[in-house]
Scaffold this motif. Structure first.
Motif, mmCIF file in Angstrom:
data_model
loop_
_atom_site.group_PDB
_atom_site.id
_atom_site.type_symbol
_atom_site.label_atom_id
_atom_site.label_comp_id
_atom_site.label_asym_id
_atom_site.label_seq_id
_atom_site.Cartn_x
_atom_site.Cartn_y
_atom_site.Cartn_z
ATOM 1 N N VAL A 1 32.606 -28.831 -19.543
ATOM 2 C CA VAL A 1 32.665 -27.496 -18.688
ATOM 3 C C VAL A 1 31.618 -26.746 -19.095
ATOM 4 C CG1 VAL A 1 35.084 -27.616 -18.464
ATOM 5 C CG2 VAL A 1 34.073 -26.512 -20.398
ATOM 6 N N THR A 2 30.531 -26.912 -20.237
ATOM 7 C CA THR A 2 29.510 -25.961 -20.728
ATOM 8 C C THR A 2 28.024 -26.406 -20.008
ATOM 9 O OG1 THR A 2 29.324 -27.347 -22.624
ATOM 10 C CG2 THR A 2 30.834 -25.208 -22.705
ATOM 11 N N SER A 3 27.106 -25.732 -19.865
ATOM 12 C CA SER A 3 25.870 -26.027 -19.532
ATOM 13 C C SER A 3 24.622 -25.271 -20.322
ATOM 14 C CB SER A 3 25.535 -25.855 -18.157
ATOM 15 O OG SER A 3 25.622 -24.341 -18.102
ATOM 16 N N GLU A 4 23.608 -26.118 -20.315
ATOM 17 C CA GLU A 4 22.153 -25.144 -20.821
ATOM 18 C C GLU A 4 22.254 -23.722 -20.110
ATOM 19 O OE1 GLU A 4 20.315 -25.700 -23.424
ATOM 20 O OE2 GLU A 4 21.596 -27.445 -24.036
ATOM 21 N N ALA A 5 22.436 -23.463 -19.115
ATOM 22 C CA ALA A 5 22.399 -22.340 -18.615
ATOM 23 C C ALA A 5 23.366 -21.213 -19.242
ATOM 24 C CB ALA A 5 22.670 -22.373 -17.084
ATOM 25 N N MET A 6 24.485 -21.777 -19.576
ATOM 26 C CA MET A 6 25.674 -20.953 -19.982
ATOM 27 C C MET A 6 25.096 -20.494 -21.617
ATOM 28 S SD MET A 6 29.356 -22.016 -21.107
ATOM 29 C CE MET A 6 28.905 -22.115 -22.911
ATOM 30 N N ASP B 1 14.084 -44.264 -30.806
ATOM 31 C CA ASP B 1 14.528 -42.678 -30.786
ATOM 32 C C ASP B 1 15.880 -42.618 -30.397
ATOM 33 O OD1 ASP B 1 14.652 -40.060 -31.098
ATOM 34 O OD2 ASP B 1 13.067 -39.769 -29.458
ATOM 35 N N TYR B 2 16.898 -43.269 -31.322
ATOM 36 C CA TYR B 2 18.420 -43.131 -30.850
ATOM 37 C C TYR B 2 18.707 -41.754 -30.646
ATOM 38 C CZ TYR B 2 19.538 -42.176 -36.017
ATOM 39 O OH TYR B 2 19.718 -41.609 -37.080
ATOM 40 N N ARG B 3 18.370 -40.941 -31.496
ATOM 41 C CA ARG B 3 18.626 -39.456 -31.397
ATOM 42 C C ARG B 3 18.496 -38.919 -29.885
ATOM 43 N NH1 ARG B 3 17.316 -39.537 -37.011
ATOM 44 N NH2 ARG B 3 19.246 -38.664 -38.115
ATOM 45 N N ALA B 4 17.522 -39.213 -29.396
ATOM 46 C CA ALA B 4 17.103 -38.753 -27.916
ATOM 47 C C ALA B 4 17.896 -39.586 -26.919
ATOM 48 C CB ALA B 4 15.531 -38.996 -27.616
ATOM 49 N N PHE B 5 18.089 -40.895 -27.133
ATOM 50 C CA PHE B 5 19.116 -41.701 -26.581
ATOM 51 C C PHE B 5 20.687 -40.979 -26.613
ATOM 52 C CE2 PHE B 5 22.168 -45.193 -26.232
ATOM 53 C CZ PHE B 5 21.922 -45.394 -25.053
ATOM 54 N N LEU B 6 20.943 -40.644 -27.808
ATOM 55 C CA LEU B 6 22.410 -40.081 -27.772
ATOM 56 C C LEU B 6 22.352 -38.783 -26.974
ATOM 57 C CD1 LEU B 6 23.213 -41.020 -31.138
ATOM 58 C CD2 LEU B 6 24.480 -41.569 -29.218
ATOM 59 N N LYS B 7 21.388 -37.879 -27.093
ATOM 60 C CA LYS B 7 21.135 -36.561 -26.585
ATOM 61 C C LYS B 7 21.265 -36.929 -24.887
ATOM 62 C CE LYS B 7 18.723 -32.221 -26.148
ATOM 63 N NZ LYS B 7 17.480 -31.643 -26.263
ATOM 64 N N GLN B 8 20.497 -37.844 -24.485
ATOM 65 C CA GLN B 8 20.770 -38.031 -22.967
ATOM 66 C C GLN B 8 21.987 -38.423 -22.483
ATOM 67 O OE1 GLN B 8 17.724 -41.092 -22.367
ATOM 68 N NE2 GLN B 8 15.961 -39.677 -22.254
ATOM 69 N N LEU B 9 22.634 -39.277 -23.380
ATOM 70 C CA LEU B 9 24.046 -39.723 -22.943
ATOM 71 C C LEU B 9 24.981 -38.399 -22.953
ATOM 72 C CD1 LEU B 9 24.561 -43.039 -24.874
ATOM 73 C CD2 LEU B 9 24.215 -42.824 -22.688
ATOM 74 N N HIS B 10 24.653 -37.664 -23.970
ATOM 75 C CA HIS B 10 25.674 -36.646 -24.011
ATOM 76 C C HIS B 10 25.258 -35.531 -22.882
ATOM 77 C CE1 HIS B 10 28.086 -33.278 -26.295
ATOM 78 N NE2 HIS B 10 27.004 -32.768 -25.959
ATOM 79 N N GLU B 11 24.061 -35.486 -22.469
ATOM 80 C CA GLU B 11 23.789 -34.730 -21.433
ATOM 81 C C GLU B 11 24.346 -34.988 -20.107
ATOM 82 O OE1 GLU B 11 19.584 -34.289 -21.677
ATOM 83 O OE2 GLU B 11 19.435 -32.747 -23.048
ATOM 84 N N LYS B 12 24.460 -36.316 -20.137
ATOM 85 C CA LYS B 12 24.922 -36.669 -18.654
ATOM 86 C C LYS B 12 26.460 -37.032 -18.833
ATOM 87 C CE LYS B 12 20.977 -39.320 -17.587
ATOM 88 N NZ LYS B 12 19.978 -40.487 -17.407
ATOM 89 N N ASN B 13 27.298 -36.329 -20.047
ATOM 90 C CA ASN B 13 28.554 -36.748 -20.211
ATOM 91 C C ASN B 13 28.998 -38.013 -20.267
ATOM 92 O OD1 ASN B 13 30.983 -35.443 -20.846
ATOM 93 N ND2 ASN B 13 31.761 -35.489 -18.745
#
Length: 189
Positions: A51-56, A173-185
């Protein structure tokens, strides 16, 4: 979800507070553009990711979540399900409902005392499960994708940590990979 996005945009205009739960619309830039007074999101669920976003976050909207309450409640259920399975409660309940004897002399059940319990992913729910299992004298084994530093590990499981690390040849760069997964929920299995 609750209403379509256009309805949320129409109704949120005068709101200072937005209350969400499972299935609520994400507070993205489009919705936020219609909510100039919004200052607080109260989420009646665990994770706020859907329910959250970067804009928020950029706008400084504060977030309150029921995460700790729901995590503890979920952990309580997890321990209850462990006990129900070990004690074969569904089996015996079904037998009793069919009018048969509840328990026969040859029936065996088990419990948690002195068992080894594996915890996969040491997040909020798992931390509560570990605390609730303390009275059963269980040995805890924790498996997590993140290797938690020694000084941040739960003292209740001093020798049970078996976290693993990423193969950096496959995931440089597994941290970037995890971040991408997180951003795509998305989540790892």
């Amino acid at each position: 979800s609750f209403g379509d996005k256009e309805e949320v945009k129409r109704l949120i205009g005068d709101c200072d507070l937005y209350v969400t739960c499972w299935g609520s619309h994400r507070l993205d830039g489009e919705i936020l553009a219609c909510a100039p007074k919004l200052r607080l999101l109260t989420h009646l669920g665990s994770t706020v990711v859907p329910v959250t976003s970067e804009a928020m976050w950029e706008r400084g909207i504060r977030v309150i979540s029921g995460f700790d309450y729901f995590s503890e409640s979920t952990a309580e259920g997890a321990v209850a399900y462990m006990l129900a399975a070990l004690r074969r409660i569904p089996f015996f309940s079904n037998r009793l409902q069919k009018g048969r004897v509840f328990k026969m002399p040859e029936d065996r059940t088990d419990g948690l005392i002195f068992k080894t319990v594996g915890i996969v992913s040491y997040g909020g729910v798992a931390r509560h499960v570990v605390r609730k299992l303390a009275g059963f004298n269980v040995k805890i084994k924790v498996y997590d994708i993140v290797d938690i530093p020694e000084d941040q590990r739960d003292p209740e499981i001093p020798d049970g940590w078996t976290g693993y690390t990423w193969n950096e040849e496959l995931f440089p760069d597994y941290r970037a990979f995890l971040k991408q997964l997180h951003e795509k929920n998305l989540k790892l299995p």
